[in-house]
Design an enzyme around this catalytic site. Sequence first.
Site, PDB file in Angstrom:
ATOM      1  N   HIS A 199     -37.938 -47.050 -47.134  1.00 39.66           N
ATOM      2  CA  HIS A 199     -38.612 -45.927 -46.559  1.00 39.66           C
ATOM      3  C   HIS A 199     -38.105 -45.323 -45.150  1.00 39.66           C
ATOM      4  O   HIS A 199     -38.834 -44.773 -44.571  1.00 39.66           O
ATOM      5  CB  HIS A 199     -40.189 -46.561 -46.749  1.00 39.66           C
ATOM      6  CG  HIS A 199     -40.573 -46.482 -48.166  1.00 39.66           C
ATOM      7  ND1 HIS A 199     -40.132 -47.274 -49.067  1.00 39.66           N
ATOM      8  CD2 HIS A 199     -41.179 -45.515 -48.883  1.00 39.66           C
ATOM      9  CE1 HIS A 199     -40.887 -47.227 -50.145  1.00 39.66           C
ATOM     10  NE2 HIS A 199     -41.471 -46.164 -49.885  1.00 39.66           N
ATOM     11  N   VAL A 228     -49.385 -57.907 -44.566  1.00 36.48           N
ATOM     12  CA  VAL A 228     -48.916 -57.444 -45.990  1.00 36.48           C
ATOM     13  C   VAL A 228     -48.923 -55.970 -46.056  1.00 36.48           C
ATOM     14  O   VAL A 228     -49.723 -55.190 -45.354  1.00 36.48           O
ATOM     15  CB  VAL A 228     -49.995 -57.688 -46.976  1.00 36.48           C
ATOM     16  CG1 VAL A 228     -49.852 -59.334 -47.437  1.00 36.48           C
ATOM     17  CG2 VAL A 228     -51.376 -57.664 -46.833  1.00 36.48           C
ATOM     18  N   HIS A 273     -43.591 -62.123 -41.168  1.00 35.77           N
ATOM     19  CA  HIS A 273     -43.235 -63.005 -40.254  1.00 35.77           C
ATOM     20  C   HIS A 273     -41.629 -62.830 -40.077  1.00 35.77           C
ATOM     21  O   HIS A 273     -41.071 -63.511 -39.065  1.00 35.77           O
ATOM     22  CB  HIS A 273     -43.452 -64.320 -40.508  1.00 35.77           C
ATOM     23  CG  HIS A 273     -44.916 -64.866 -40.134  1.00 35.77           C
ATOM     24  ND1 HIS A 273     -45.321 -66.208 -39.920  1.00 35.77           N
ATOM     25  CD2 HIS A 273     -46.147 -63.938 -40.097  1.00 35.77           C
ATOM     26  CE1 HIS A 273     -46.755 -65.964 -39.829  1.00 35.77           C
ATOM     27  NE2 HIS A 273     -47.041 -64.703 -39.618  1.00 35.77           N
ATOM     28  N   SER A 275     -47.304 -51.720 -52.133  1.00 41.58           N
ATOM     29  CA  SER A 275     -47.433 -51.065 -53.017  1.00 41.58           C
ATOM     30  C   SER A 275     -48.283 -51.663 -54.220  1.00 41.58           C
ATOM     31  O   SER A 275     -48.429 -52.855 -54.362  1.00 41.58           O
ATOM     32  CB  SER A 275     -46.090 -50.741 -53.765  1.00 41.58           C
ATOM     33  OG  SER A 275     -46.259 -50.023 -55.064  1.00 41.58           O
TER      34      SER A 275
HETATM   35  N1  LIG Z   1     -46.667 -43.661 -51.157  1.00 39.20           N
HETATM   36  C1  LIG Z   1     -46.456 -44.573 -50.308  1.00 39.20           C
HETATM   37  O1  LIG Z   1     -46.540 -44.141 -49.178  1.00 39.20           O
HETATM   38  C2  LIG Z   1     -45.683 -45.797 -50.730  1.00 39.20           C
HETATM   39  C3  LIG Z   1     -45.025 -46.332 -49.936  1.00 39.20           C
HETATM   40  N2  LIG Z   1     -44.576 -47.662 -49.927  1.00 39.20           N
HETATM   41  C4  LIG Z   1     -44.047 -48.406 -48.867  1.00 39.20           C
HETATM   42  O2  LIG Z   1     -42.607 -49.208 -49.412  1.00 39.20           O
HETATM   43  C5  LIG Z   1     -42.520 -50.272 -48.588  1.00 39.20           C
HETATM   44  C6  LIG Z   1     -42.063 -51.417 -49.662  1.00 39.20           C
HETATM   45  O3  LIG Z   1     -43.345 -51.836 -50.350  1.00 39.20           O
HETATM   46  P1  LIG Z   1     -43.077 -52.837 -51.547  1.00 39.20           P
HETATM   47  O4  LIG Z   1     -41.898 -52.656 -52.568  1.00 39.20           O
HETATM   48  O5  LIG Z   1     -44.299 -52.783 -52.251  1.00 39.20           O
HETATM   49  O6  LIG Z   1     -43.081 -54.407 -50.628  1.00 39.20           O
HETATM   50  P2  LIG Z   1     -42.538 -55.501 -51.102  1.00 39.20           P
HETATM   51  O7  LIG Z   1     -42.647 -55.962 -52.564  1.00 39.20           O
HETATM   52  O8  LIG Z   1     -41.154 -55.826 -50.599  1.00 39.20           O
HETATM   53  O9  LIG Z   1     -43.359 -56.545 -50.286  1.00 39.20           O
HETATM   54  C7  LIG Z   1     -44.758 -56.492 -50.482  1.00 39.20           C
HETATM   55  C8  LIG Z   1     -45.632 -57.383 -49.613  1.00 39.20           C
HETATM   56  O10 LIG Z   1     -45.200 -58.960 -49.838  1.00 39.20           O
HETATM   57  C9  LIG Z   1     -44.671 -59.648 -48.907  1.00 39.20           C
HETATM   58  N3  LIG Z   1     -43.660 -60.600 -49.713  1.00 39.20           N
HETATM   59  C10 LIG Z   1     -42.593 -60.250 -50.043  1.00 39.20           C
HETATM   60  N4  LIG Z   1     -42.138 -61.303 -50.384  1.00 39.20           N
HETATM   61  C11 LIG Z   1     -42.829 -62.380 -50.169  1.00 39.20           C
HETATM   62  C12 LIG Z   1     -42.582 -63.739 -49.984  1.00 39.20           C
HETATM   63  N5  LIG Z   1     -41.330 -64.401 -50.485  1.00 39.20           N
HETATM   64  N6  LIG Z   1     -43.529 -64.538 -49.374  1.00 39.20           N
HETATM   65  C13 LIG Z   1     -44.407 -64.226 -48.594  1.00 39.20           C
HETATM   66  N7  LIG Z   1     -44.419 -62.806 -48.728  1.00 39.20           N
HETATM   67  C14 LIG Z   1     -43.836 -62.022 -49.373  1.00 39.20           C
HETATM   68  C15 LIG Z   1     -43.935 -58.813 -47.968  1.00 39.20           C
HETATM   69  O11 LIG Z   1     -43.803 -59.344 -46.687  1.00 39.20           O
HETATM   70  P3  LIG Z   1     -42.334 -58.907 -45.711  1.00 39.20           P
HETATM   71  O12 LIG Z   1     -42.505 -57.422 -45.365  1.00 39.20           O
HETATM   72  O13 LIG Z   1     -42.640 -59.863 -44.766  1.00 39.20           O
HETATM   73  O14 LIG Z   1     -41.221 -59.090 -46.731  1.00 39.20           O
HETATM   74  C16 LIG Z   1     -44.829 -57.538 -48.099  1.00 39.20           C
HETATM   75  O15 LIG Z   1     -45.895 -57.814 -47.156  1.00 39.20           O
HETATM   76  C17 LIG Z   1     -43.799 -50.424 -47.720  1.00 39.20           C
HETATM   77  O16 LIG Z   1     -43.490 -50.264 -46.411  1.00 39.20           O
HETATM   78  C18 LIG Z   1     -44.645 -49.345 -48.444  1.00 39.20           C
HETATM   79  O17 LIG Z   1     -45.615 -49.143 -47.300  1.00 39.20           O
HETATM   80  C19 LIG Z   1     -44.582 -48.301 -51.182  1.00 39.20           C
HETATM   81  C20 LIG Z   1     -45.132 -47.547 -52.213  1.00 39.20           C
HETATM   82  C21 LIG Z   1     -45.702 -46.100 -52.058  1.00 39.20           C
HETATM   83  O1  LIG Z   2     -43.043 -46.189 -54.791  1.00 38.52           O
HETATM   84  C1  LIG Z   2     -42.584 -45.483 -53.482  1.00 38.52           C
HETATM   85  O2  LIG Z   2     -41.480 -46.093 -53.094  1.00 38.52           O
HETATM   86  C2  LIG Z   2     -43.029 -44.435 -52.934  1.00 38.52           C
HETATM   87  O3  LIG Z   2     -42.900 -44.278 -51.772  1.00 38.52           O
HETATM   88  C3  LIG Z   2     -44.094 -43.383 -53.417  1.00 38.52           C
HETATM   89  O4  LIG Z   2     -44.442 -42.570 -52.678  1.00 38.52           O
HETATM   90  C4  LIG Z   2     -44.109 -43.033 -54.734  1.00 38.52           C
HETATM   91  O5  LIG Z   2     -44.369 -43.926 -55.601  1.00 38.52           O
HETATM   92  C5  LIG Z   2     -43.260 -41.733 -55.418  1.00 38.52           C
HETATM   93  O6  LIG Z   2     -43.089 -41.005 -54.349  1.00 38.52           O
HETATM   94  C6  LIG Z   2     -42.113 -42.365 -55.981  1.00 38.52           C
HETATM   95  O7  LIG Z   2     -41.218 -41.238 -56.402  1.00 38.52           O
END
Ligand SMILES: NC(=O)C1=CN([C@@H]2O[C@H](COP(=O)(O)OP(=O)(O)OC[C@H]3O[C@@H](n4cnc5c(N)ncnc54)[C@H](OP(=O)(O)O)[C@@H]3O)[C@@H](O)[C@H]2O)C=CC1
Ligand SMILES: O=C(O)C(=O)C(=O)[C@H](O)[C@@H](O)CO
Length: 332
Positions: free
Chosen positions: A44, A171, A305, A174
Amino acid sequence: MKVTFEQLKKEFERVLLARGVAAETASDCAQMFAQTTESGVYSHGVNRFPRFIQQLEAGDIIPDAQPTCVTRLGAIEQWDAHRSIGNLTAKKMMDRAISLASDHGIGLVALRNANHWMRGGSYGWQAAEQGYIGICWTNSIAVMPPWGAKECRIGTNPLIVAIPGKPITMVDMSMSMFSYGMLEVNRLAGRQLPVDGGFDDEGNLTREPGIVEKNRRILPMGYWKGSGLSIVLDMIATLLSNGASVAEVTEDNSDEYGISQVFIAIEVDKLIDGPTRDAKLQRIVDYVVSAERANPDEAVRLPGHEFTRLLAENRQNGITIDDSVWARIQAL
Ligand SMILES: NC(=O)C1=CN([C@@H]2O[C@H](COP(=O)(O)OP(=O)(O)OC[C@H]3O[C@@H](n4cnc5c(N)ncnc54)[C@H](OP(=O)(O)O)[C@@H]3O)[C@@H](O)[C@H]2O)C=CC1
Ligand SMILES: O=C(O)C(=O)C(=O)[C@H](O)[C@@H](O)CO
């Protein structure tokens, strides 16, 4: 390839200025994209920049718009983003929630007409760095099938909960097992997902990121639980902001804009003294990380962390960027 923070920021700024974005706005926005990338959230940060520019060019994002307050109810405020730049506006809204929390103990800002805020964790971290618990979430366009369906009707609506401490625990997740951004990161690296991330066209669970990016049969995190949580987060954001739901964004807008977001800050220090707070947090951390490992080579860790280490490494060694992503940005 590797780039420095300054190279990255300068490149983002160049692209924004070339599209008529005012100098100060371009600099602040470029700074946030570069910071997200430097923190190790490539999905992102740098990877999502071309999509951000596409939405800027399409007029979904209005770079000179400013958020305005619509309703004040003591600790709760409702704001309209007027489709301003998502990351800059989200930062302002969490600052506002913190200011409300310093007066009332808790502050909540609900925002409508917003744009994608990129890394949701930026705003939770922002609150925790200032000593507040930060909680925030956003809705999105429909990109995930509800549990039991094949067709996208719910959002990936990430939820962020950040706890002040040394280090900050946060945390940032998504409501899908993987965000689309993380599917892309894995595909670009030529990796399979570590666990199932969605269904293939035949309805079998799959670890192939490219298949799920294409057919959008992404798996809710915790199966029906992530599906349900995504729906109630959407409902709260929609009601508190009097804004658009996932259904409205998807059916009424041409793309993902005009979304709804919630920012909450809570002041902990009036409820517990500093040494007791630190000792209680440390006991939780120690108890969790001392659990017997499933794999002796993999440490048990808490979410959030790793960021301090990642940031320090990227600052010292440069930020690794996928060659194809960098080429796309240079061509903008
Ligand atoms: N529409 C929107 O605005 C969207 C934005 N996003 C953004 O995308 C980014 C990535 O999201 P996502 O793919 O869900 O993130 P991840 O699946 O990479 O991580 C999700 C959470 O799980 C934790 N985690 C992962 N592995 C471990 C582990 N082994 N032990 C402990 N905790 C763990 C991560 O901590 P750590 O960070 O320390 O790895 C994090 O807090 C985020 O910044 C999110 O805000 C996602 C979807 C939609
Ligand atoms: O999942 C993502 O990554 C994300 O950032 C999103 O906003 C939505 O899921 C979407 O825009 C992905 O095409």
